[in-house]
Design a protein around this motif. Sequence first.
Motif, PDB file in Angstrom:
ATOM      1  N   PHE A   1      -3.084   4.320  -3.359  1.00  0.00           N
ATOM      2  CA  PHE A   1      -3.706   4.008  -2.071  1.00  0.00           C
ATOM      3  C   PHE A   1      -4.613   2.781  -2.137  1.00  0.00           C
ATOM      4  CE2 PHE A   1      -2.562   8.480  -1.775  1.00  0.00           C
ATOM      5  CZ  PHE A   1      -1.969   8.537  -0.518  1.00  0.00           C
TER       6      PHE A   1
ATOM      7  N   ASN B   1       9.976   1.393   0.474  1.00  0.00           N
ATOM      8  CA  ASN B   1       9.161   2.307   1.275  1.00  0.00           C
ATOM      9  C   ASN B   1       9.982   3.283   2.110  1.00  0.00           C
ATOM     10  OD1 ASN B   1       7.172   0.305   0.411  1.00  0.00           O
ATOM     11  ND2 ASN B   1       5.801   1.279   1.866  1.00  0.00           N
TER      12      ASN B   1
ATOM     13  N   THR C   1       0.844  -1.188   0.000  1.00  0.00           N
ATOM     14  CA  THR C   1       0.000   0.000   0.000  1.00  0.00           C
ATOM     15  C   THR C   1       0.881   1.239   0.000  1.00  0.00           C
ATOM     16  OG1 THR C   1      -0.125  -0.133   2.410  1.00  0.00           O
ATOM     17  CG2 THR C   1      -1.933  -1.114   1.174  1.00  0.00           C
ATOM     18  N   TYR C   2       0.255   2.402  -0.249  1.00  0.00           N
ATOM     19  CA  TYR C   2       0.975   3.654  -0.470  1.00  0.00           C
ATOM     20  C   TYR C   2       2.093   3.399  -1.481  1.00  0.00           C
ATOM     21  CZ  TYR C   2       2.925   8.281   0.417  1.00  0.00           C
ATOM     22  OH  TYR C   2       3.381   9.567   0.272  1.00  0.00           O
TER      23      TYR C   2
ATOM     24  N   TYR D   1      -5.981   7.243   5.820  1.00  0.00           N
ATOM     25  CA  TYR D   1      -4.610   6.730   5.740  1.00  0.00           C
ATOM     26  C   TYR D   1      -3.609   7.859   5.974  1.00  0.00           C
ATOM     27  CZ  TYR D   1      -0.401   4.432   4.025  1.00  0.00           C
ATOM     28  OH  TYR D   1       0.867   3.908   3.938  1.00  0.00           O
ATOM     29  N   CYS D   2      -3.817   8.990   5.320  1.00  0.00           N
ATOM     30  CA  CYS D   2      -2.887  10.103   5.432  1.00  0.00           C
ATOM     31  C   CYS D   2      -2.835  10.667   6.843  1.00  0.00           C
ATOM     32  CB  CYS D   2      -3.247  11.193   4.421  1.00  0.00           C
ATOM     33  SG  CYS D   2      -2.909  10.724   2.702  1.00  0.00           S
TER      34      CYS D   2
ATOM     35  N   SER E   1       8.592   6.728   3.132  1.00  0.00           N
ATOM     36  CA  SER E   1       7.525   6.733   4.116  1.00  0.00           C
ATOM     37  C   SER E   1       8.136   6.673   5.511  1.00  0.00           C
ATOM     38  CB  SER E   1       6.599   5.536   3.881  1.00  0.00           C
ATOM     39  OG  SER E   1       5.583   5.471   4.852  1.00  0.00           O
TER      40      SER E   1
END
Length: 344
Positions: free
Chosen positions: A201, A135, A104-105, A212-213, A138
């Motif tokens: 997303f 990732n 995800t993301y 989510y954000c 993130s």
Amino acid sequence: MEDMISQSQAQEKLRLAKRRSFNPQQQEWVKTSFLNGDSSLPLIVSPAMDGVNLTNWASQHQNWMESSLSQYGGLLFRGFRIDNMDEFVQFIQATSQGELLEYTYRSTPRTQLQDKVYTSTEYPADQFISMHNENAYSTSWPMKIWFCCLQPASQGGETLVADSRKVFQRIDPAVRQKFAEKKVMYIRNYGDVDLSWEEVFQTGDRSDVEAYCRQAGIELEWNGEKLRTRQVCQAIASHPKTGDRVWFNVAHIFHISNLAEDLQKSLLSLFQPEDMPRHACYGDGSPMEVSALNQIRAAYEAETIAIKWQKGDILMLDNMLVAHGRKPFTGARQVVVGMAEPYS
């Protein structure tokens, strides 16, 4: 009678000796080596005899696996005849804590093949995939990532690896200090040129994206159907087990200077920096020096090792200790990926 006891004792000793020889707890079922004499990444693990079941062996040697992964950063399992995704998933489950993670993301296009096993990044075959930790754009990421080669390319397609500890050490201390203090801001504008927000997303519901954000500390703004996000993330990280400091960001990829010069000019004629599909700056919004980014790219290049795939190979990486990438290729190539053990 004494002869009978001696014979019985000898038989028992022989039985125990055979059991010891074939005890799956013993590491002698496998042998280890390296790709070349210049680097200990990755450690190659291969069967020392016919018929070794990799998943069974790995499940009974988890301490050795964890220790070796922390030391070397990557383990390449070669010669165990892994030829399908079910066996790959079984191996991941035997060598991880917890379930496989969903992708995800997203930063790159991938296809889910079966239960949380994905294709490797679906960039065109004639393109390099720059060195990165999964990732690292993130504030949360998988600690482990596994690759399995079901079909090597006819030419090229090597997976590239680099020790993130050594990359960190190669970068000028003044550059490291500035990145550590300011961190990295990633700005993404979805849909015009890059991935849509629905794909990134994995939802078509705006409220899901917003939730989510909020949870991830990502700023977002809608402009009609378009979405822009900003997130300030780490530039340097410390490994939770080893304590090693690692270079852990992808500013060198998100920054426009990573693109070919003609593509840079084309995008700059269409977008302001903040409207670019992807953009990286310091965490306070100030621009990054191209000279620093080029130094970072040079550090990765100096530490990069190419792994030429053989069918059935499994590459297991500590995602913080080792970055990865890909060379261009020709012909069919199927390398599948799984991730596990989330960390923030």
